[in-house]
Design an enzyme around this catalytic site. Structure first.
Site, PDB file in Angstrom:
ATOM      1  CG  ASP A  26      29.503  97.266 -47.434  1.00  0.00           C
ATOM      2  OD1 ASP A  26      29.483  96.471 -46.483  1.00  0.00           O
ATOM      3  OD2 ASP A  26      28.496  97.879 -47.843  1.00  0.00           O
TER       4      ASP A  26
ATOM      5  N   GLY B  56      30.486  96.175 -37.501  1.00  0.00           N
ATOM      6  CA  GLY B  56      30.912  95.978 -36.109  1.00  0.00           C
ATOM      7  C   GLY B  56      31.309  94.552 -35.765  1.00  0.00           C
TER       8      GLY B  56
ATOM      9  CG  ASP C 253      23.012  99.530 -43.942  1.00  0.00           C
ATOM     10  OD1 ASP C 253      24.126  99.192 -43.506  1.00  0.00           O
ATOM     11  OD2 ASP C 253      22.696  99.462 -45.138  1.00  0.00           O
TER      12      ASP C 253
END
Ligand code: GLA
Length: 760
Positions: A508, A550, A571
């Site tokens: 992440d 993205g 999210d």
């Protein structure tokens, strides 16, 4: 003369009022054009500031959708409106004025007549200077903006023009104001009484009744509330009443009572529950409607059935772990013919383990048998470079436990994956998200924190159940939750994960944003390439899940950095706005989806969720959840359940165990659906499947049931096709050229069209 001046003044005043006056006397609408400018200057909050050179904007839609594509940072909105004192005079309960500003992506300061009245959804009562670090908070984009002022607050100019100025800051993504409710009104009974339907799910009882418990709370600190509580249930299709009950309730300040309704209902039939409280003193009413979950998936047969993936990828020498997913009355006995050398099947559990040395393809003949029958199916094994040849299916801790995840909760979730039967439908990963990390020791080994005392032990435990286990980290120094990331320790972290037995890594971006604040394409790829090399050296198949929301159209280069899946969005949350804006915007990345390379529109928001220790039932209606699973299956999305698996209610379990719907998600061709028809009210998506049939999703975006038409020419389908309802697992007959289906509000239908070559 005086009269003319007066008249001109009134006309001028009406002209400057750019935001609408509502037909309802007790509401001032703020939903038409606002003035808009990118940039940041606190002088723009002033009432007298001349904004005539500014552009105009619709507050119901984000700025990126209105000509400001790609803009992140500060921007201001301004709206002038008359607030008549009749508003408070006509209202029965008149102590506060509320200003609704929809939702804001991500943050805001709100000024009324030059004075700060709110920050990020929090009303500011005292005189304060706006603080920049406060406005730049994360994760507030889907929060309702409601600002509340006492009616005698001097910042309100009654019977005069008022200026609302909103200073927004957007980190990334769409940006600015959006949503539905933009208005000024007085607080009413609705603001004093709260129904909570989310603390528990609907319970289907063995005697074909359904029970719904909910709470009613008096949220005022001073007043008693007394009135009638009416609960009614009606069938959604024809409005026929199936239940009605009235009672008198009395609530002292802050008192919460729990109540419930139990009524008989066919499980498969959609129904609605309406709860109304009528205040005895004022006769004012508060009404709320809740959809009753309807169960569509038929029970699995007692005879054996093989479910889940039909194709499995593994790299040479990597540990092989594949659980044959099968339903049927236990005990089941598994066999596998033509199993390549190096693999063994456990006949009691259906778990295939071992390792394969050389690249190649094998077709294994699986059988599953019980007292009642026998099922067989081929499993194709491809030993090569690419793994995760079908989208991963499993559970992730984030949407339920957030940072409060622990070893105990992970073990309980793994146990529940087995005891609920989910494992028999192909669900296999148990993924730990953020919140497990401590620090790197002096040798560079990552240490789990006190909540995870024995990582290898936990991995062994999860594997022993036939499941796989995943973990989470960031390429930055810190994760999004502020825990230790992998920056500078990539190789060592990958080795540690592999030595513990990890099968999945979610990686992440988070604080890597501080290392590359304005990243070029190369900078976006860099940290993901680094971990790619580290994982490849680890000699274990670890599904590599890129999470960077993205950026840089990751779908076009995710495969290059060896990603097996990549998040395409920010999210997800358990609201229709979040679900529909994410789900229906996945068209552009569709061409990049392929076996082992999946677009990931984020995890499932069904069941008991909460992002922390306190859980509640998802806010999505049953119809919305059918849309969620139908769309995610069509999109070939990773399916990661984000709820407490120990608290699965009948509806959620039923939603997650439809093997025909799952088969669309797991189809070996690996093609993602494309949007074939779109209008304001509905969308139709279609996905080509390996056997030449087409899965079609019909989605209703409105709040009323409607018929969605499908033109088969849109999918280049000619001739007769046999149509099957995948949720109900029942045949619907033959269609040709055109068909239409009734779809419930925000609901989704999923059908399979199989060519019928015999045209007679
Ligand atoms: C980001 C991700 C989430 C979750 C959290 C953990 O917000 O997008 O899915 O992993 O971080 O902190």
């Amino acid at each position: 003369m005086k009269k003319i001046i007066l008249l001109t003044g009134i006309i001028a005043m009406l002209l400057v009022i750019s935001c609408n006056q509502s037909k309802e006397p007790n509401i001032v609408l703020l939903d038409s054009e606002w003035k808009f400018k990118t940039g940041n200057d606190l002088n723009w909050a002033a009432q007298g500031f001349d904004d005539s050179s500014w552009g105009t904007i619709d507050p119901k839609n984000t700025w990126e959708n209105q000509g400001y594509k790609g803009y992140n940072g500060y921007a201001w909105y301004r709206c002038k409106t008359l607030i008549r004192s009749s508003l408070k005079d006509q209202s029965k309960i008149t102590d506060s004025l509320q200003i609704f500003l929809g939702k804001i992506d991500d943050c805001d300061h709100v000024f009324l007549n030059g004075e700060l009245i709110g920050e990020n959804g929090r009303t500011i009562y005292e005189k304060l200077q706006p603080a920049d670090d406060y406005i730049k908070q994360h994760g507030l984009w889907n929060t309702d903006r409601r600002y509340l002022l006492a009616q005698n607050d001097p910042r309100i100019h009654w019977d005069q023009e008022n200026l609302i100025a909103v200073r927004c800051f957007d980190h990334d993504g769409p940006g600015g104001m959006f949503g539905k409710r933009f208005e000024i009104s007085m607080t009413g009974l609705r603001d004093r009484l709260k129904f909570d339907f989310a603390s528990s799910a609907f319970v289907y009882n063995p005697d074909t009744t359904v029970t719904k418990s909910f709470t009613v709370t008096n949220i005022t600190g001073t007043e008693r509330l007394k009135g009638e509580l009416k609960i009614e249930a009606t069938l959604s299709d024809n409005g026929i009443s199936i239940y009605s009950n009235r009672s008198i309730i009395e609530l002292s300040p802050h008192q919460k009572i729990e109540t419930s309704a139990t009524f008989r209902k066919n499980m498969a039939v959609p129904a609605a529950l309406r709860v109304t409280f009528t205040d005895a003193a004022t006769r004012n009413k508060v009404t709320e409607d809740v959809e009753v979950p309807y169960i569509l998936t038929p029970e699995s047969p007692s005879e054996p059935r093989i479910n889940g993936a039909k194709i499995f990828g593994v790299r040479p020498w990597s540990p092989f772990h594949f659980k044959v997913a099968a339903t049927g009355k236990p005990p089941l006995k598994y066999t596998a013919a033509d199993l390549p050398e190096g693999l063994v099947l456990n006949p009691e559990t259906g778990l295939i383990t071992g390792s394969l040395k050389k690249k190649g393809e094998f077709v294994v003949k699986l059988t599953v048998e019980n007292q009642l029958g026998y099922a067989e199916r081929d499993l194709k094994i491809i030993v090569g470079d690419v793994i995760s040849l079908t989208p991963p299916m499993g559970w992730n801790s984030w949407n339920c436990w957030g940072l409060s995840v622990s070893d105990k909760k992970v073990r309980q979730s793994a146990d529940a994956m087995v005891s609920s039967g989910l494992i028999n439908h192909g669900w296999s990963y148990i993924n730990i998200d953020d919140g497990w990390e401590d620090t790197h020791d002096k040798n560079g080994n990552i240490l789990p924190n006190y909540k995870f005392p024995n990582m290898p032990g936990l991995c062994n435990y999860v594997h022993s159940l036939g499941l796989k286990i995943g973990i989470y980290s960031s390429p930055g120094p810190k994760t999004c939750g502020g825990y230790e990331g992998s920056y500078g320790f990539e190789a060592k972290d990958a080795q540690n994960y592999a030595s513990w037995g990890i099968d999945y890594l979610k990686y992440d971006w988070c604080s890597y944003g501080n290392i590359a604040p304005d990243p070029s394409l190369d900078q976006l790829k860099k940290p993901y390439k680094e971990m790619k090399h580290a994982l490849r050296k680890a000699n274990r198949d670890i599904h590599y899940s890129l999470c960077q929301y993205g950026m840089g159209d990751v779908w076009s280069w995710g495969a290059e950095v060896d990603g097996n899946s990549w998040r395409t969005t920010g999210d997800i949350e358990d609201t229709w706005e979040s679900l529909s804006s994410i789900g229906f915007s996945q068209g552009p990345c569709s061409p990049w989806s392929a076996p082992g390379r999946w677009n990931d529109p984020d995890m499932l928001v069904v069941g008991m969720v909460g992002w922390g220790p306190a859980l509640r039932n998802t806010r999505l209606t049953p119809g919305e959840q059918y849309t969620h699973l139908s769309l995610w299956s069509l999109l070939a999305a990773p399916l990661l359940i984000g709820c407490d698996l120990e608290k699965l209610d009948a509806f959620t379990l039923n939603l997650l165990t439809n093997d025909e719907v799952i088969a669309v998600n797991q189809d070996p061709l690996g093609k993602q659906a494309v949007l074939i028809r779109k209008c304001d009210d509905f969308e139709v998506w279609a996905r080509d499947l390996e056997d030449g049939s087409v899965a079609v999703g019909l989605f209703n975006k409105t709040e009323k049931a409607l018929y969605v038409p499908v033109e088969m020419i849109d999918m280049k389908l000619e001739g007769k096709h046999a149509m099957r309802d995948l949720w109900k697992q029942s045949d619907l007959g033959i269609v040709r050229d055109h068909f239409e289906m009734k779809v419930l509000p925000h609901g989704g239908r999923l059908v399979l069209l199989k060519p019928k070559f015999n045209q007679n």
